[in-house]
Write an enzyme that holds these catalytic residues in place. Structure first.
Site, short mmCIF file in Angstrom:
data_model
loop_
_atom_site.label_atom_id
_atom_site.label_comp_id
_atom_site.label_asym_id
_atom_site.label_seq_id
_atom_site.Cartn_x
_atom_site.Cartn_y
_atom_site.Cartn_z
CG ASP A 178 -2.15 4.67 17.01
OD1 ASP A 178 -1.11 4.48 17.75
OD2 ASP A 178 -1.71 5.10 15.75
CE1 TYR A 234 9.81 -20.16 17.27
CE2 TYR A 234 8.05 -21.12 18.28
CZ TYR A 234 8.32 -20.71 17.32
OH TYR A 234 7.64 -20.19 16.04
CG PHE A 265 5.92 8.39 2.97
CD1 PHE A 265 4.51 8.13 2.86
CD2 PHE A 265 6.72 8.11 4.28
CE1 PHE A 265 4.14 7.01 3.90
CE2 PHE A 265 6.33 7.36 5.06
CZ PHE A 265 4.84 6.67 4.92
CG PHE A 295 0.03 6.99 11.12
CD1 PHE A 295 1.03 8.05 11.27
CD2 PHE A 295 0.80 5.88 11.04
CE1 PHE A 295 2.29 8.20 10.99
CE2 PHE A 295 2.28 5.78 10.81
CZ PHE A 295 3.01 6.94 10.75
CB THR A 296 1.38 6.53 6.46
OG1 THR A 296 2.18 6.16 7.57
CG2 THR A 296 1.49 7.91 6.01
CE LYS A 303 6.12 5.74 15.95
NZ LYS A 303 6.16 4.46 15.26
NE ARG A 305 4.80 11.97 7.28
CZ ARG A 305 4.98 10.47 7.51
NH1 ARG A 305 4.71 9.92 8.89
NH2 ARG A 305 5.23 9.82 6.56
O1 PLI Z 1 6.26 2.29 12.85
P1 PLI Z 1 5.55 1.10 13.48
O2 PLI Z 1 5.16 0.05 12.62
O3 PLI Z 1 5.89 0.66 14.76
O4 PLI Z 1 4.19 2.06 13.99
C1 PLI Z 1 3.18 2.57 13.06
C2 PLI Z 1 2.72 3.90 13.55
C3 PLI Z 1 1.23 3.84 14.04
N1 PLI Z 1 0.68 4.59 14.36
C4 PLI Z 1 1.41 5.94 14.70
C5 PLI Z 1 0.49 7.18 15.33
C6 PLI Z 1 2.54 6.15 14.34
O5 PLI Z 1 2.94 7.28 14.48
C7 PLI Z 1 3.14 4.97 13.71
C8 PLI Z 1 4.51 5.02 13.07
N2 PLI Z 1 5.32 5.92 12.75
C9 PLI Z 1 6.11 6.68 12.53
C10 PLI Z 1 7.17 5.67 11.87
C11 PLI Z 1 6.65 7.94 12.37
O6 PLI Z 1 7.83 8.25 11.98
O7 PLI Z 1 5.95 8.71 13.10
#
Ligand code: PLI
Length: 461
Positions: A219, A76, A453, A128-129, A262, A386
């Site tokens: 970011d 933990y 979306f 970004f969303t 990513k 998008r």
């Molecule tokens: O999906 P998260 O919560 O791990 O990360 C959010 C996020 C933050 N910044 C940027 C530039 C992103 O591209 C992003 C998430 N992107 C997704 C889910 C995508 O499909 O691009």
């Protein structure tokens, strides 16, 4: 006799384990699409042949990462994998303090709540969303200060993710520096088509914000991909290693939110990294409420280990060249067939320009949503809207935002698909393009309140 024009590169890995894919018919996909309300997010993954919805959490891990999973310390508190991750973030990104989070938006929530007050403005290189939504939920307003070229799909510019310094300075003068807690700077700007920001521009943003005492939150989700573009496009960086470039980029910022799903080659994980102890202290307090203890932040020990190992692999030049090379391969082929795409070709995805693709469909009939549905119908390839659906509504007026960019993202998971998968994708898009004049738009029949979306439903007009 033909002569060789170039030597090809290939992926710096071979395949050890495979995941079978279901092959479907057009009739089958037609039913699946209607059931999903013409929203590719609502399709069942098993009904998808080649899944190019996102590069988020869809990466193939290496044997080194899987071996690390077996070394998960699921305590933990004080897991040794946390300390490994902390060390890797310090070494490669250069920030002092680390707060793990379950994914990127967990970090966005923390930093937005800590730094933003009601009535603040947060300038950034395109929204970004999830990032913008967290800024808004904390009482702020996002202001786009990206260069104009970023909104013009055909304009070739090596660094379309750059911030327009004049726009930024004008905003600071207009609203006052005390109303701007930080500038939100993204590497390879997702919504602009995976377009990078130059080192020169980040440095200039640092110089400008320092004059006013404004912070920069980076970011860093696809910062390693950005580093590749700096190495290959910006003067003075050709001989620098990807990790050196990454660290230099981060050095001009005060902290970073990160979606490890990513660049970092994992299926789950993220973090907030900081240099300021007081902000770190607050984030470490808050993470306990939303994510979990500050040494796991919603992650299993094994996830943190895989992410720490992912950083080491992600900064290898051969890896990043092959990753971006695959995206370029698809983009260049589409250009040969005059398919309208955002140029230059982005880092993680090809972005189809749906306004040009379907010039007969007005934006309010959702051309990008329509195009993503049509590609799925044609071949079982899943992509993502998008455009106007992703942009959502203005929180004050309730009106749709009408973004200049109405795009379909064809996003490549890292180390997952082969060149033959790429060819099938290209052929499907080209065939849809050839048939474009017979296709009608959609109407929205269900709209959720947040990030519509993901769950909105549509019907054919
Ligand atoms: O999906 P998260 O919560 O791990 O990360 C959010 C996020 C933050 N910044 C940027 C530039 C992103 O591209 C992003 C998430 N992107 C997704 C889910 C995508 O499909 O691009």
């Amino acid at each position: 006799m033909t002569t060789l024009k170039r030597r090809s590169w290939a992926e710096p890995f071979k395949i050890k384990m495979v995941e079978p894919l279901k092959m479907t018919t057009k009739e089958y996909r037609q039913k699946a699409l209607i059931q999903a309300g013409y929203n590719t997010f609502l399709l069942k993954s098993e009904d998808v042949y080649i899944d190019l919805l996102t590069d988020s959490g869809t990466n193939a891990m290496s044997e080194y990462q899987w071996a690390g999973m077996m070394l998960g310390d699921e305590a933990y508190a004080g897991s040794k994998n946390f300390y490994h991750l902390e060390e890797a973030v310090q070494k490669y990104y250069g920030y002092k303090y680390l707060v793990p989070t379950h994914q990127g938006r967990g970090a966005e929530n923390l930093i937005s709540q800590i730094l933003i007050k009601k009535g603040d403005f947060i300038p950034g290189n395109m929204y970004f969303t999830t990032t913008r939504l967290h800024q808004e939920l904390a009482g702020g307003t996002f202001i786009d200060v990206i260069i104009d070229e970023a909104h013009q799909t055909e304009v070739e510019h090596p660094f379309k993710g750059n911030i327009d310094l004049q726009k930024l300075d004008d905003l600071i003068k207009k609203v006052g520096a005390n109303k701007i807690p930080y500038v939100s700077v993204a590497g390879t700007v997702n919504m602009a088509g995976g377009q990078p920001i130059s080192m020169k521009n980040i440095k200039q943003v640092r110089e400008l914000t320092s004059k006013y005492g404004i912070k920069i939150i980076f970011d860093a989700t696809r910062a390693i991909e950005n580093a590749y573009f700096i190495k290959t496009r910006e003067d003075g960086y050709q001989n620098k290693a990807i990790d050196e470039i990454l660290k230099e980029m981060c050095s001009y910022t005060d902290g970073a939110t990160m979606s490890g799903k990513k660049d970092l080659l994992v299926n789950m994980g993220g973090f907030l990294a900081l240099n300021d102890y007081a902000i770190f202290e607050e984030a470490r307090n808050m993470v306990v409420i939303y994510e979990g203890l500050h040494t796991y932040g919603g992650l299993a020990g094994r996830d943190m280990e895989a992410m720490a190992r992912g950083i080491e692999e992600a900064v290898q030049f051969d890896h990043i060249r092959a990753r971006i090379g695959q995206v370029e391969y698809v983009g260049e082929k589409l250009l040969e067939f005059d398919v309208p795409i955002v140029r230059p070709i982005g880092g993680h995805a090809i972005f189809l320009d749906a306004k040009q693709f379907f010039s007969q469909i007005p934006q309010i009939e959702f051309p990008a949503q329509t195009l993503a549905a049509e590609i799925y119908l044609d071949s079982g390839v899943r992509t993502m809207e998008r455009g106007i659906v992703s942009a959502g509504r203005n929180k004050d007026t309730g009106d749709h935002y009408y973004p200049k960019l109405e795009l379909v993202r064809i996003t490549f998971p890292r180390r997952v698909y082969t060149q033959a998968h790429c060819d099938v994708t290209i052929e499907s898009i080209v065939e849809t393009f050839e048939n474009r004049n017979n296709i009608k738009g959609l109407k929205m029949i269900y709209e959720p309140k947040y990030l519509r979306f993901f769950q909105a439903r549509f019907e054919r007009l």
